[in-house]
Scaffold this motif. Sequence first.
Motif, PDB file in Angstrom:
ATOM      1  N   ILE A  88       0.849  -1.188   0.000  1.00 10.66           N
ATOM      2  CA  ILE A  88       0.000   0.000   0.000  1.00 10.66           C
ATOM      3  C   ILE A  88       0.891   1.246   0.000  1.00 10.66           C
ATOM      4  O   ILE A  88       1.759   1.390   0.866  1.00 10.66           O
ATOM      5  CB  ILE A  88      -0.925   0.030   1.230  1.00 10.66           C
ATOM      6  N   THR A  89       0.691   2.113  -0.958  1.00 14.53           N
ATOM      7  CA  THR A  89       1.452   3.355  -1.000  1.00 14.53           C
ATOM      8  C   THR A  89       0.561   4.455  -1.571  1.00 14.53           C
ATOM      9  O   THR A  89      -0.611   4.225  -1.852  1.00 14.53           O
ATOM     10  CB  THR A  89       2.743   3.191  -1.833  1.00 14.53           C
ATOM     11  N   GLY A  90       1.109   5.657  -1.692  1.00 16.06           N
ATOM     12  CA  GLY A  90       0.326   6.790  -2.173  1.00 16.06           C
ATOM     13  C   GLY A  90       1.102   7.612  -3.172  1.00 16.06           C
ATOM     14  O   GLY A  90       2.337   7.560  -3.212  1.00 16.06           O
ATOM     15  N   TYR A  91       0.406   8.392  -3.965  1.00 11.58           N
ATOM     16  CA  TYR A  91       1.072   9.254  -4.941  1.00 11.58           C
ATOM     17  C   TYR A  91       1.971  10.280  -4.257  1.00 11.58           C
ATOM     18  O   TYR A  91       2.951  10.737  -4.843  1.00 11.58           O
ATOM     19  CB  TYR A  91       0.032   9.979  -5.801  1.00 11.58           C
ATOM     20  N   PHE A  92       1.635  10.657  -3.028  1.00  4.71           N
ATOM     21  CA  PHE A  92       2.395  11.676  -2.308  1.00  4.71           C
ATOM     22  C   PHE A  92       3.093  11.070  -1.084  1.00  4.71           C
ATOM     23  O   PHE A  92       3.427  11.774  -0.138  1.00  4.71           O
ATOM     24  CB  PHE A  92       1.456  12.820  -1.891  1.00  4.71           C
ATOM     25  N   ASP A  93       3.289   9.777  -1.119  1.00  2.00           N
ATOM     26  CA  ASP A  93       3.931   9.045  -0.025  1.00  2.00           C
ATOM     27  C   ASP A  93       5.441   9.203  -0.133  1.00  2.00           C
ATOM     28  O   ASP A  93       6.043   8.831  -1.150  1.00  2.00           O
ATOM     29  CB  ASP A  93       3.531   7.568  -0.123  1.00  2.00           C
ATOM     30  N   GLY A  94       6.068   9.754   0.911  1.00  2.00           N
ATOM     31  CA  GLY A  94       7.512   9.915   0.903  1.00  2.00           C
ATOM     32  C   GLY A  94       8.251   8.595   0.795  1.00  2.00           C
ATOM     33  O   GLY A  94       9.411   8.550   0.367  1.00  2.00           O
ATOM     34  N   ASP A  95       7.606   7.503   1.169  1.00  2.00           N
ATOM     35  CA  ASP A  95       8.222   6.184   1.084  1.00  2.00           C
ATOM     36  C   ASP A  95       7.797   5.434  -0.174  1.00  2.00           C
ATOM     37  O   ASP A  95       8.081   4.243  -0.321  1.00  2.00           O
ATOM     38  CB  ASP A  95       7.846   5.343   2.311  1.00  2.00           C
ATOM     39  N   GLN A  96       7.162   6.139  -1.099  1.00  2.00           N
ATOM     40  CA  GLN A  96       6.740   5.478  -2.338  1.00  2.00           C
ATOM     41  C   GLN A  96       7.915   4.905  -3.125  1.00  2.00           C
ATOM     42  O   GLN A  96       7.825   3.788  -3.648  1.00  2.00           O
ATOM     43  CB  GLN A  96       5.954   6.443  -3.224  1.00  2.00           C
ATOM     44  N   PRO A  97       9.065   5.617  -3.228  1.00  2.00           N
ATOM     45  CA  PRO A  97      10.189   5.031  -3.992  1.00  2.00           C
ATOM     46  C   PRO A  97      10.606   3.664  -3.467  1.00  2.00           C
ATOM     47  O   PRO A  97      10.901   2.757  -4.256  1.00  2.00           O
ATOM     48  CB  PRO A  97      11.301   6.082  -3.831  1.00  2.00           C
ATOM     49  N   GLY A  98      10.634   3.507  -2.136  1.00  2.00           N
ATOM     50  CA  GLY A  98      11.003   2.209  -1.583  1.00  2.00           C
ATOM     51  C   GLY A  98       9.956   1.158  -1.852  1.00  2.00           C
ATOM     52  O   GLY A  98      10.268   0.031  -2.264  1.00  2.00           O
ATOM     53  N   ALA A  99       8.691   1.522  -1.646  1.00  2.00           N
ATOM     54  CA  ALA A  99       7.610   0.566  -1.871  1.00  2.00           C
ATOM     55  C   ALA A  99       7.608   0.082  -3.317  1.00  2.00           C
ATOM     56  O   ALA A  99       7.475  -1.120  -3.590  1.00  2.00           O
ATOM     57  CB  ALA A  99       6.264   1.200  -1.527  1.00  2.00           C
ATOM     58  N   MET A 100       7.786   1.009  -4.254  1.00  5.70           N
ATOM     59  CA  MET A 100       7.739   0.639  -5.660  1.00  5.70           C
ATOM     60  C   MET A 100       8.996  -0.097  -6.100  1.00  5.70           C
ATOM     61  O   MET A 100       8.953  -0.931  -7.011  1.00  5.70           O
ATOM     62  CB  MET A 100       7.522   1.882  -6.531  1.00  5.70           C
ATOM     63  N   ARG A 101      10.115   0.202  -5.456  1.00  2.00           N
ATOM     64  CA  ARG A 101      11.331  -0.539  -5.813  1.00  2.00           C
ATOM     65  C   ARG A 101      11.167  -2.008  -5.467  1.00  2.00           C
ATOM     66  O   ARG A 101      11.459  -2.886  -6.282  1.00  2.00           O
ATOM     67  CB  ARG A 101      12.542   0.024  -5.069  1.00  2.00           C
TER      68      ARG A 101
END
Length: 256
Positions: A88-101
């Motif tokens: 679970i992540t968000g478009y404005f999630d600061g941890d999105q790069p890690g989640a998507m990696r």
Amino acid sequence: MGYAARWLAFVDGRASQTSLFGDNRYWRDKFLEVHQNHLPFAAINELTGLKSRVLERWIEHPYYDDYWRNMNPGPGDYAEFDIPILTITGYFDGDQPGAMRYYRDHMTYGSESGTAKHYLIMGPWSHGGTRAPQKELGGLVFGDNSVIDMEQLHLEWFDWIFRDGDQPEMLTDRVTYYVMESNEWRHAPSLEETATDQQIWYLGSVDGQANDVFHSGRLSVDALTSPGVDSYFYDPLQTLEDYDELAALGDFDGAG
């Protein structure tokens, strides 16, 4: 490392140090003290009185060496993952790069049976919004359907995985994503299939505007015909107070 120090303070002890973690002025002043006195970053431990052994250990490894590499799954590890996963992540999630990696790496190196059980949800949320979604964020207003009951979703997920319950209604496909403006949830079997078209945008600067602190250049669907390079001067030893003084004297144009 700056945020790492603050985060370690947050989780120091048996209970979360919420007030300390959220005190922006306290942390800004401590970091500024380190900066203005030309202290090594490790001095933040003594200045805050936290004396985190974890932070000391992390500072000993400023680069991505074996210490960090051993904490991350490699291709062989992803190939062995065969458990249900909900990202679970968000478009404005600061941890999105890690989640998507991690998501993309699993899709690349994971087995067919393993990746088939990996679900992704991406909404119009900040990092905190992945736990408690909000309808408004940074001046943007989303539809009422963007505020989902995250705890209920978790319960439905665990009931499905561990207790043979029904598949959560929201997870009708492996990728669930929110489309802003139209305010609707959509579903796709893979991240690549969330969109069928591609656009190329060009970054450039018209009349040198990108060297202004209030402008970052311009994105255009057409390549700019007038090449040029914008530049600005930055002195890391100067603090915000110094810039304010320079601006008052008329010697600083704000380009830094």
